[in-house]
Design a protein around this motif. Structure first.
Motif, PDB file in Angstrom:
ATOM      1  N   LEU A 114       0.819  -1.220   0.000  1.00  0.00           N
ATOM      2  CA  LEU A 114       0.000   0.000   0.000  1.00  0.00           C
ATOM      3  C   LEU A 114       0.844   1.257   0.000  1.00  0.00           C
ATOM      4  O   LEU A 114       0.391   2.306  -0.469  1.00  0.00           O
ATOM      5  N   ARG A 118       2.120   0.937  -6.974  1.00  0.00           N
ATOM      6  CA  ARG A 118       1.078   1.682  -7.664  1.00  0.00           C
ATOM      7  C   ARG A 118       0.238   0.691  -8.462  1.00  0.00           C
ATOM      8  O   ARG A 118       0.712   0.085  -9.408  1.00  0.00           O
ATOM      9  N   ARG A 120      -4.129  -0.471  -9.552  1.00  0.00           N
ATOM     10  CA  ARG A 120      -5.530  -0.075  -9.589  1.00  0.00           C
ATOM     11  C   ARG A 120      -6.251  -0.597  -8.339  1.00  0.00           C
ATOM     12  O   ARG A 120      -6.135  -1.763  -7.976  1.00  0.00           O
ATOM     13  N   ARG A 122      -5.760   0.777  -5.338  1.00  0.00           N
ATOM     14  CA  ARG A 122      -4.912   0.976  -4.154  1.00  0.00           C
ATOM     15  C   ARG A 122      -5.622   1.813  -3.099  1.00  0.00           C
ATOM     16  O   ARG A 122      -5.639   1.462  -1.917  1.00  0.00           O
ATOM     17  N   ASN A 123      -6.209   2.924  -3.515  1.00  0.00           N
ATOM     18  CA  ASN A 123      -6.908   3.779  -2.550  1.00  0.00           C
ATOM     19  C   ASN A 123      -8.132   3.085  -1.957  1.00  0.00           C
ATOM     20  O   ASN A 123      -8.443   3.254  -0.773  1.00  0.00           O
ATOM     21  N   LEU A 124      -8.816   2.286  -2.784  1.00  0.00           N
ATOM     22  CA  LEU A 124      -9.966   1.540  -2.281  1.00  0.00           C
ATOM     23  C   LEU A 124      -9.528   0.518  -1.233  1.00  0.00           C
ATOM     24  O   LEU A 124     -10.203   0.336  -0.212  1.00  0.00           O
ATOM     25  N   SER A 125      -8.401  -0.128  -1.479  1.00  0.00           N
ATOM     26  CA  SER A 125      -7.890  -1.099  -0.511  1.00  0.00           C
ATOM     27  C   SER A 125      -7.538  -0.421   0.809  1.00  0.00           C
ATOM     28  O   SER A 125      -7.820  -0.957   1.892  1.00  0.00           O
ATOM     29  N   LEU A 126      -6.949   0.781   0.716  1.00  0.00           N
ATOM     30  CA  LEU A 126      -6.619   1.515   1.935  1.00  0.00           C
ATOM     31  C   LEU A 126      -7.874   1.918   2.687  1.00  0.00           C
ATOM     32  O   LEU A 126      -7.918   1.838   3.933  1.00  0.00           O
ATOM     33  N   MET A 127      -8.900   2.318   1.957  1.00  0.00           N
ATOM     34  CA  MET A 127     -10.156   2.680   2.617  1.00  0.00           C
ATOM     35  C   MET A 127     -10.807   1.474   3.291  1.00  0.00           C
ATOM     36  O   MET A 127     -11.406   1.590   4.365  1.00  0.00           O
ATOM     37  N   ARG A 177       1.988   1.229   7.191  1.00  0.00           N
ATOM     38  CA  ARG A 177       1.912   1.942   5.915  1.00  0.00           C
ATOM     39  C   ARG A 177       2.310   3.393   6.075  1.00  0.00           C
ATOM     40  O   ARG A 177       3.059   3.948   5.259  1.00  0.00           O
ATOM     41  N   GLN A 178       1.826   4.041   7.145  1.00  0.00           N
ATOM     42  CA  GLN A 178       2.180   5.430   7.388  1.00  0.00           C
ATOM     43  C   GLN A 178       3.678   5.584   7.639  1.00  0.00           C
ATOM     44  O   GLN A 178       4.291   6.560   7.202  1.00  0.00           O
TER      45      GLN A 178
END
Length: 296
Positions: A114, A118, A120, A122-127, A177-178
């Motif tokens: 994460l 990069r 497709r 990726r942001n959805l997985s983080l959410m 991740r952070q």
């Protein structure tokens, strides 16, 4: 020849503004340190009270005395001699130790993907990871219990609590991740140019640089498992040989509800490992938690 006279150099007297600034700085120093001392006493005195009570006799534990008349170190031996206490200790070490290792090992690759990949979605997985952090465990406790108890017949053990840690933890993934976001991508790119694959880059480059973040996640998970009461109550309450210290301490309190000195001694033995672990790892813990918020 000129004669040099040895006489003290007179410094100019401070102006009223300088005197006011010095007094203000002194008052600020006193106020800050007074608050620090008060906060330290606020958090320390309960532990001191528990420790002193654990060394009192049965009769003195219910009195107003704060200092033991005789130091009853044998109270700790009585706690260890309690049937099942060493078993609870062993179960807690297995639950906290194995659970911490599984959580770190399973969460680190997900956090690395994460943070540095990069792809497709990726942001959805983080959410989705963040949404899992907001889901209370009480919401899914009934279907999860039916799954582990009825389908896999693992009720009365700690495995329903340990096995899920091998599939990652939402809070640990987010925290790692952070932290990994603070590692410059140039190091990862340089490793790949030298021929390292993703797994080798993770193990040889990222992990050594992410030790503070890994330490913070490991401590968080260790403290959670060591103090967990809800999980053992749900899955292990029917089997006393699978109890942990947090759940067994409640039973110990019931057996010795009038012997507060023994109850306090058991409490000290439960808290001591956590305090020692944090004392020796606090530098890495603070550094890891601090750096997780540097870059989003």
């Amino acid at each position: 020849m000129t004669q040099v006279l040895d006489r003290p150099v007179e410094l100019p007297a401070p102006t009223p503004a300088e005197r006011t600034a010095r007094r203000r700085a002194a008052l600020e120093w006193i106020a800050v340190h007074s608050l620090g001392v008060a906060a330290a006493l606020f958090f320390t005195l309960p532990f001191v009270f528990v420790f002193l009570t654990s060394l009192m006799s049965d009769s003195q534990a219910l009195s107003r005395d704060l200092i033991p008349h005789t130091w009853e170190w044998g109270n700790y031996q009585k706690v260890f001699d309690t049937p099942g206490f060493l078993t609870w200790w062993k179960n807690t070490l297995i639950y906290a130790g194995l659970g911490t290792v599984l959580t770190v090992v399973s969460s680190l690759p997900v956090a690395y993907a994460l943070a540095k990949f990069r792809f497709r979605g990726r942001n959805l997985s983080l959410m989705l990871v963040i949404s899992m952090m907001m889901l209370p465990p009480q919401v899914v406790v009934i279907p999860m219990y039916l799954f582990w108890a009825k389908q896999l017949d693992l009720s009365g053990t700690l495995w329903p609590l340990i096995i899920p840690m091998a599939f990652g933890d939402a809070f640990s993934i987010f925290l790692l991740r952070q932290f990994l976001m603070t590692i410059p991508n140039e190091y990862v790119d340089a490793a790949k140019v030298d021929g390292c694959g993703d797994l080798r880059t993770l193990l040889r480059v990222v992990v050594p640089m992410a030790k503070p973040g890994i330490a913070a996640v490991a401590l968080f998970q260790f403290f959670y498992a060591w103090n967990d009461y809800f999980g053992p109550q749900i899955y292990a309450s029917e089997n006393q040989s699978a109890w942990t210290l947090s759940y067994g301490l409640e039973s110990f309190k019931g057996m010795h509800h009038t012997d507060w000195n023994l109850t306090m001694a058991a409490t000290v033995l439960v808290m001591a490992p956590v305090i020692l672990v944090f004392f020796f790892a606090q530098k890495a813990f603070v550094e890891g938690v601090t750096l997780t918020g540097v870059k989003g």
